[in-house]
Design an enzyme around this catalytic site. Structure first.
Site, PDB file in Angstrom:
ATOM      1  N   ALA A   1     -18.737  27.446   2.752  1.00  0.00           N
ATOM      2  CA  ALA A   1     -18.584  26.729   4.251  1.00  0.00           C
ATOM      3  C   ALA A   1     -18.704  24.808   3.748  1.00  0.00           C
ATOM      4  O   ALA A   1     -18.770  24.128   2.750  1.00  0.00           O
ATOM      5  CB  ALA A   1     -20.917  26.954   4.952  1.00  0.00           C
ATOM      6  N   HIS A   2     -19.166  24.062   4.923  1.00  0.00           N
ATOM      7  CA  HIS A   2     -18.587  22.594   5.148  1.00  0.00           C
ATOM      8  C   HIS A   2     -19.866  22.054   3.896  1.00  0.00           C
ATOM      9  O   HIS A   2     -21.010  22.259   4.191  1.00  0.00           O
ATOM     10  CB  HIS A   2     -18.592  22.007   6.374  1.00  0.00           C
ATOM     11  CG  HIS A   2     -20.381  22.002   7.101  1.00  0.00           C
ATOM     12  ND1 HIS A   2     -21.422  21.038   6.684  1.00  0.00           N
ATOM     13  CD2 HIS A   2     -20.640  23.488   7.696  1.00  0.00           C
ATOM     14  CE1 HIS A   2     -22.484  22.085   7.532  1.00  0.00           C
ATOM     15  NE2 HIS A   2     -22.362  22.814   8.079  1.00  0.00           N
ATOM     16  N   ASN A   3     -19.463  21.291   3.160  1.00  0.00           N
ATOM     17  CA  ASN A   3     -19.826  20.131   2.660  1.00  0.00           C
ATOM     18  C   ASN A   3     -20.428  20.832   0.868  1.00  0.00           C
ATOM     19  O   ASN A   3     -21.892  20.932   0.824  1.00  0.00           O
ATOM     20  CB  ASN A   3     -21.695  19.785   3.470  1.00  0.00           C
ATOM     21  CG  ASN A   3     -21.316  18.495   4.073  1.00  0.00           C
ATOM     22  OD1 ASN A   3     -20.465  18.513   5.015  1.00  0.00           O
ATOM     23  ND2 ASN A   3     -21.160  16.966   3.659  1.00  0.00           N
TER      24      ASN A   3
END
Length: 341
Positions: A241-243
């Site tokens: 997922a993001h980051n």
């Protein structure tokens, strides 16, 4: 491709037990072994297959002694699997067709550059302002968005998608159907519980020597970067997922899912179907066994985890042993309860 057994003995510093005149014509598994075949035996789980194999020769560990007479020639070496893989790579290099040039139709946008000795397959697309290094192979139906940077000697296989502003290092491999830099799963809800998307304005950075498996997805950061560290290898069907930040030289098996903003250290190993919650921190040398569910941070690292919620594996085994013993406890007698009322 052929090898003489005496040449292999010299090359791998092997102790030869059996015939020194065998010609090896192919590599094989123990189960599929036949005349001219070379296999390896390093895991006791395959002992039955070893003693039944019809392969002409087998790499075994230098300390191995068969418990019964075998007809196959043995090559005793320090690391049977490593020796076998060296020959597998040799066969692969011989069979591999080196692609070069430009197939049509294909497209490259304005102010994009690509280095020498490149390959652009049919129906591949390169957006504007992309910078692509030397000896990069872009197979058919690859999509590369605007402002993407790709280092030297990187391979992008058919159908992979690299979205805008992604940075890919040198010697990376992106397998078929992988998606790098897609929008993260970020939403806000209003007073009526209706979702509104939060845009992803960050990017993804793959450092040198990273490998991304088929149909894996790596989301762009909401802001900042999603980072996959140098030398990390990621299997098929993984979701990052993001980051998310993955450290150097990690290994992530199929169907792992890692939620947003989680940081994972160097040299970590995640078994298949491991799930990791968001905003967690795992230190270096964390190993998660298959289907572990990690719901809290283990910042100090150097631990083996299993179970859901995951905790230290030795503790898990101890608890599981007690759990199995519960079935042996005497059953409760409802009549006794009635008598005490």
């Amino acid at each position: 491709m052929q090898w003489n057994i005496a040449e292999l003995q010299k090359r791998f510093h092997a102790n030869l037990i059996g015939s020194a005149t065998i010609e090896i014509t192919h590599l094989c598994t123990l189960e599929d072994g036949m005349a001219g075949g070379l296999s390896f035996f390093s895991n006791p789980q395959y002992a039955t297959a070893f003693y039944k194999t019809n392969a002409s020769a087998v790499f075994v560990h230098k300390d191995f002694s068969p418990t019964t007479v075998v007809s196959t020639t043995l090559l005793r070496v320090d690391n049977p699997y490593s020796c076998f893989c060296a020959l597998v790579d040799e066969v692969y290099q011989q069979k591999m067709i080196v692609k070069s040039g430009i197939e049509f139709p294909s497209y490259m946008g304005e102010q994009s550059t690509i280095g020498n000795n490149m390959y652009r397959g049919a129906f591949s697309y390169i957006g504007d302002h992309a910078i692509i290094g030397e000896n990069v192979k872009i197979y058919p139906h690859v999509y590369i968005g605007d402002h993407v940077t790709i280092g030297d000697d990187t391979v992008l296989y058919s159908g992979s998608k690299i979205f805008a502003h992604t940075v890919i290092g040198n010697r990376c491999v992106i397998h078929a159907g992988a998606v790098v830099g897609s929008a993260g799963f970020g939403f806000l809800t209003n007073t009526e519980d209706v979702y509104k998307r939060i845009p992803s304005i960050g990017n993804v950075v793959l450092e040198d020597d990273v490998e991304i498996g088929a149909n894996t997805t790596i989301d762009a950061a909401m802001v900042g970067k999603t980072i996959i560290g140098q030398g990390t290898k990621i299997d098929n069907l993984v979701q990052l997922a993001h980051n998310v930040h993955i450290g150097k030289h990690g290994g992530i098996a199929a169907q792992v899912g890692i939620a947003g903003s989680t940081k994972i250290g160097n040299y970590c190993r995640l078994g298949g179907q491991t799930g990791i919650g968001g905003h967690l921190n795992l230190g270096d040398y964390v190993t998660a066994l298959g289907r572990a569910g990690i719901t809290r941070s283990f910042k100090n690292g150097h631990i083996v985890l299993s179970g859901t919620p995951a905790f230290e594996h030795k503790q898990f085994l101890s608890c599981y042993a007690r759990f199995k013993q519960m079935s042996q406890l005497p059953k409760k007698d409802n009549h006794d309860d009635e008598a005490h009322k």
